[in-house]
Design an enzyme around this catalytic site. Structure first.
Site, PDB file in Angstrom:
ATOM      1  N   HIS A 210       1.011  -1.201   0.336  1.00  0.00           N
ATOM      2  CA  HIS A 210       0.173  -0.125   0.041  1.00  0.00           C
ATOM      3  C   HIS A 210       0.744   1.250   0.044  1.00  0.00           C
ATOM      4  O   HIS A 210       1.743   1.429   0.555  1.00  0.00           O
ATOM      5  CB  HIS A 210      -1.284  -0.389   0.988  1.00  0.00           C
ATOM      6  CG  HIS A 210      -1.837   1.165   0.700  1.00  0.00           C
ATOM      7  ND1 HIS A 210      -1.587   2.378   0.881  1.00  0.00           N
ATOM      8  CD2 HIS A 210      -3.483   0.848   0.870  1.00  0.00           C
ATOM      9  CE1 HIS A 210      -3.416   2.950   0.966  1.00  0.00           C
ATOM     10  NE2 HIS A 210      -3.606   2.053   0.906  1.00  0.00           N
ATOM     11  N   ASP A 244     -11.562  -6.710   3.427  1.00  0.00           N
ATOM     12  CA  ASP A 244     -12.033  -6.138   4.571  1.00  0.00           C
ATOM     13  C   ASP A 244     -10.521  -5.173   3.997  1.00  0.00           C
ATOM     14  O   ASP A 244      -9.307  -5.132   4.081  1.00  0.00           O
ATOM     15  CB  ASP A 244     -11.988  -5.510   5.601  1.00  0.00           C
ATOM     16  CG  ASP A 244     -13.017  -6.050   6.616  1.00  0.00           C
ATOM     17  OD1 ASP A 244     -13.898  -6.137   5.766  1.00  0.00           O
ATOM     18  OD2 ASP A 244     -13.095  -6.922   7.775  1.00  0.00           O
ATOM     19  N   LEU A 245     -10.673  -4.144   2.921  1.00  0.00           N
ATOM     20  CA  LEU A 245     -10.156  -3.098   2.061  1.00  0.00           C
ATOM     21  C   LEU A 245      -9.055  -2.321   2.921  1.00  0.00           C
ATOM     22  O   LEU A 245      -8.836  -1.441   4.015  1.00  0.00           O
ATOM     23  CB  LEU A 245     -11.131  -2.143   1.081  1.00  0.00           C
ATOM     24  CG  LEU A 245      -9.196  -2.156   0.057  1.00  0.00           C
ATOM     25  CD1 LEU A 245      -8.940  -2.810  -0.898  1.00  0.00           C
ATOM     26  CD2 LEU A 245     -10.492  -0.391  -0.563  1.00  0.00           C
ATOM     27  N   ASP A 246      -7.929  -3.128   2.900  1.00  0.00           N
ATOM     28  CA  ASP A 246      -6.253  -2.062   3.075  1.00  0.00           C
ATOM     29  C   ASP A 246      -6.478  -2.538   5.155  1.00  0.00           C
ATOM     30  O   ASP A 246      -6.250  -1.883   5.293  1.00  0.00           O
ATOM     31  CB  ASP A 246      -6.110  -1.315   3.157  1.00  0.00           C
ATOM     32  CG  ASP A 246      -5.816  -0.545   1.338  1.00  0.00           C
ATOM     33  OD1 ASP A 246      -5.224  -1.830   0.786  1.00  0.00           O
ATOM     34  OD2 ASP A 246      -5.936  -0.337   0.610  1.00  0.00           O
ATOM     35  N   GLU A 247      -7.313  -3.091   5.434  1.00  0.00           N
ATOM     36  CA  GLU A 247      -6.959  -3.580   6.697  1.00  0.00           C
ATOM     37  C   GLU A 247      -6.440  -5.245   7.490  1.00  0.00           C
ATOM     38  O   GLU A 247      -6.681  -5.728   8.672  1.00  0.00           O
ATOM     39  CB  GLU A 247      -9.271  -3.918   7.059  1.00  0.00           C
ATOM     40  CG  GLU A 247      -9.669  -2.107   7.170  1.00  0.00           C
ATOM     41  CD  GLU A 247      -8.782  -1.652   8.160  1.00  0.00           C
ATOM     42  OE1 GLU A 247      -8.589  -1.978   9.206  1.00  0.00           O
ATOM     43  OE2 GLU A 247      -9.056  -0.127   7.531  1.00  0.00           O
TER      44      GLU A 247
END
Length: 302
Positions: A210, A244-247
């Site tokens: 990310h 869960d996006l980018d979690e």
């Protein structure tokens, strides 16, 4: 918080030149006698412990994690009997879980990429230089731009278009390519969102890079947004992918200091450097069985 200017990656362990080295990852509830039981089993099978790293999050009944690297003659032949003894001592007696792996067999990886090629080419170069103990089975991209560069490394390249909101056809093709061919997937700036169904059906860990020190500046144009906010740091985060996006659980992070004089292009360039370093460390540590997932966080024996 300590800020670093790009921590140098730890050299890859010499695993590809030996046929007798293995790793043992153990986790579960802490208890007296675990280390003694583990070392007793290994020594009983003639193993020589090269390194042993452990961590307990609470000395009084907390969670226990341990990574042991050892060598053993005729490892492949000895593995069934070793597993049986580990089952008796670690699983039945202490209720622990473990994973035992012959490190002479590199993990197979598929790399997903889009138009941005800095992370992709960095991984290919490091692999060619022997810095990453992995077998890159394929590169999959939703754009054909990097096809020739990938093939110049002798790596199979597959162009799988993924247009519009419905990604189901592309994901079907992805799953077909991945099936029984890979042990994990790396998203090297792959600019598509994976569905929860795909993540579940892929059945292997997926590592993403990310473009920020999470959480910050999601979506398109992150460095332009960072410039508008007058940030003093840019960074990158490598994490496991979840629905869960980018979690997902974070493997590695790093930052570099910037100033008001840096343009958005400067931030993007310096950010790309951090992204390459952070992703390569995450891939190396995962390949060397240094990362233990525990809920939504990780223990990294780096």
């Amino acid at each position: 918080m300590t800020l670093t200017q790009g921590r140098a990656p730890r050299p890859a362990e010499k695993v590809r030149g030996t046929h007798h080295q293995a790793s043992l990852i153990v986790q579960g509830a802490d208890a007296t006698g675990i280390v003694a039981a583990l070392t007793s089993v290994l020594s009983g099978h003639g193993a020589n412990i090269v390194s042993l790293d452990q961590y307990s999050d609470n000395a009084q009944g907390g969670a226990f994690f341990q990574r042991t690297l050892f060598t053993m003659d005729a490892l492949q032949a000895a593995l069934p009997a070793l597993r049986a003894d580990l089952d008796d001592r670690l699983v039945k007696q202490y209720g622990l879980t473990y994973r035992l792996r012959d490190l002479s067999v590199p993990k197979r990886v598929a790399i997903f990429a889009s138009k941005s090629d800095h992370c992709l080419l960095d991984l290919l170069w490091r692999h060619r230089q022997g810095q990453l103990p992995i077998n890159i089975a394929m590169v999959i991209s939703n754009h054909p731009d990097v096809a020739e560069e990938v093939r110049s490394f002798g790596i199979p390249f597959f162009h799988v278009p993924s247009m519009g909101p419905d990604k189901s056809a592309a994901e079907v093709e992805h799953l077909r390519l991945l099936k029984d061919n890979v042990d994990f997937v790396v998203l090297a700036r792959y600019m598509q969102i994976l569905s929860g169904e795909f993540i579940e059906r892929a059945g292997v860990p997926i590592i993403n890079i990310h473009h920020s020190f999470l959480p910050a500046f999601i979506g398109a144009g992150p460095y332009a947004k960072a410039k508008e906010r007058g940030v003093k740091l840019v960074g990158a985060t490598a994490h496991y992918v979840t629905e869960d996006l980018d979690e997902g659980p974070i493997i590695e992070q790093d930052v570099v200091r910037v100033s008001h004089a840096d343009t958005a292009a400067d931030l993007a360039r310096r950010g790309a450097d951090v992204e390459r370093a952070v992703l390569s460390r995450a891939v190396l540590w995962h390949a060397e069985e240094r990362v233990v997932r525990n809920g939504n966080h990780t223990i990294v024996f780096a």
